[in-house]
Design an enzyme around this catalytic site. Structure first.
Site, PDB file in Angstrom:
ATOM      1  N   ARG A  44       0.858  -1.182   0.000  1.00 52.18           N
ATOM      2  CA  ARG A  44       0.000   0.000   0.000  1.00 52.18           C
ATOM      3  C   ARG A  44       0.899   1.240   0.000  1.00 52.18           C
ATOM      4  NH1 ARG A  44       1.788   1.715   4.226  1.00 52.18           N
ATOM      5  NH2 ARG A  44       0.808   3.718   3.793  1.00 52.18           N
ATOM      6  N   ALA A  46       0.831   5.237  -2.080  1.00 53.23           N
ATOM      7  CA  ALA A  46       0.753   5.620  -3.492  1.00 53.23           C
ATOM      8  C   ALA A  46       2.021   5.299  -4.284  1.00 53.23           C
ATOM      9  CB  ALA A  46       0.393   7.106  -3.607  1.00 53.23           C
ATOM     10  N   ASP A 215      -2.625  10.419  -1.978  1.00 49.89           N
ATOM     11  CA  ASP A 215      -2.943   9.343  -2.903  1.00 49.89           C
ATOM     12  C   ASP A 215      -3.347   9.875  -4.271  1.00 49.89           C
ATOM     13  OD1 ASP A 215      -3.168   6.458  -1.451  1.00 49.89           O
ATOM     14  OD2 ASP A 215      -3.457   8.106  -0.058  1.00 49.89           O
ATOM     15  N   ASN A 225      -6.117  12.004   0.747  1.00 49.61           N
ATOM     16  CA  ASN A 225      -5.163  11.263   1.576  1.00 49.61           C
ATOM     17  C   ASN A 225      -5.953  10.451   2.594  1.00 49.61           C
ATOM     18  OD1 ASN A 225      -2.331  10.723   2.272  1.00 49.61           O
ATOM     19  ND2 ASN A 225      -2.821  11.731   4.204  1.00 49.61           N
TER      20      ASN A 225
END
Length: 312
Positions: A44, A46, A215, A225
């Site tokens: 996980r 970004a 993100d 985010n």
């Protein structure tokens, strides 16, 4: 330590669901395995998702259906689709060209995180800084060092970090489980706080800056985010504390005009009503579980990328 890499013909990544109890490396050989790892948050963050997407195209071996499924595995973070597209652009040149493109995504991320750490540390003023942060934005969210936590690491290396206040980050406690683990490994002073304590402690004073990752950043600077970021932005504005987003250029999505166009992933009731398989709410309790929120650009002091500092 690298969170994700290409090793001997397979994707190798840290299973973040097992941290902080166990540090386990997974070897991923198929796109199906990679999609599962992405969706259950074994990998996980970004930047790491961008690398995962690019390496997943190599595993897909030209299969358009598998590539499309990988690209759509998680909707909010733009980097996953970006990484897939970067590698897929070389499909007509053969597998080695696709692999070379994917490895360049990996190497570019390593360089970007180092640059963001330096640029962000240069931006912040003061010698003994107390930083507040949410979720996990360190090497576990990238390949090495990370985004917002990469800035914190640089401050620590320069002797300018007094303390990090880490939000636990509901519902999966990624701050409590992952960020504290990374800070302990780097020897940086830190304390864990409840999510709801963040705005209160900002109001009480003694916090010099809030640093978060992203993100997806819309064209106007609105930033998606991890859930809880918006509350920190409101608290920081009221307290007069700089609220700084740290994210690579690849996170800026010019095709998304503003935050209202960002699709927010709802991860279902399970992550709210249970934790690690233990039920914490009455059976049958309904729940809403938005994984992200959007901070409007006018609450953001600066966006730090590997190339520039943007004042939204």
């Amino acid at each position: 330590m690298r969170t994700i890499d290409w090793v001997d013909g397979a994707v190798e990544l840290v299973d973040q669901t097992l941290l902080p109890d166990k540090l386990v490396m997974l070897r991923i050989h198929t796109v199906g395995e990679l999609i599962d790892a992405i969706q259950r948050l074994a990998v996980r963050g970004a930047p790491a998702l961008g690398v995962a997407g690019a390496l997943g195209v190599v595993l897909a071996d030209g299969d358009a259906e598998r590539i499309a499924a990988l690209r759509a595995a998680r909707p909010t973070a733009v980097n996953l689709a970006w990484g897939v597209d970067r590698a897929a652009a070389h499909l007509g040149k053969g597998r080695e060209a696709v692999l070379a493109a994917a490895l360049k995504v990996r190497d570019d991320d390593i360089a970007a995180c180092l640059a963001m750490g330096e640029r962000g540390a240069d931006l912040l003023e003061g010698d003994r800084l107390r930083i507040m942060t949410v979720c996990n934005t360190g090497s576990l969210a990238a390949v090495e060092r990370g985004t917002a936590l990469g800035v914190i690491q640089t401050l620590h290396e320069r002797g300018r970090l007094a303390e990090v206040l880490v939000l636990e980050t509901r519902p999966l406690l990624q701050g409590a489980r992952l960020t504290t683990w990374e800070l302990a490994r780097m020897g940086a002073p830190h304390r864990l706080i409840a999510d709801s304590a963040g705005p209160y402690l900002l109001a009480k004073g003694g916090v010099d800056a809030v640093l978060i990752g992203a993100d997806r950043i819309a064209a106007n600077g609105d930033t998606a985010n991890k859930i809880g970021s918006y509350a920190l932005a409101l608290g920081a504005e009221r307290a007069g504390v700089p609220f700084v987003v740290v994210a690579p250029e690849s996170t800026i999505d010019q095709g998304t005009p503003s935050g209202e166009h960002i699709e927010i992933e709802d991860r279902g009731a399970g992550e709210i009503v249970t934790f690690r398989g233990v039920r914490v709410a009455p059976e049958g309790t309904p729940a809403a579980n938005p994984a992200f929120d959007v901070t409007p650009h006018d609450l953001i002091s600066a966006i730090v990328t590997e190339q520039r500092v943007i004042r939204p």
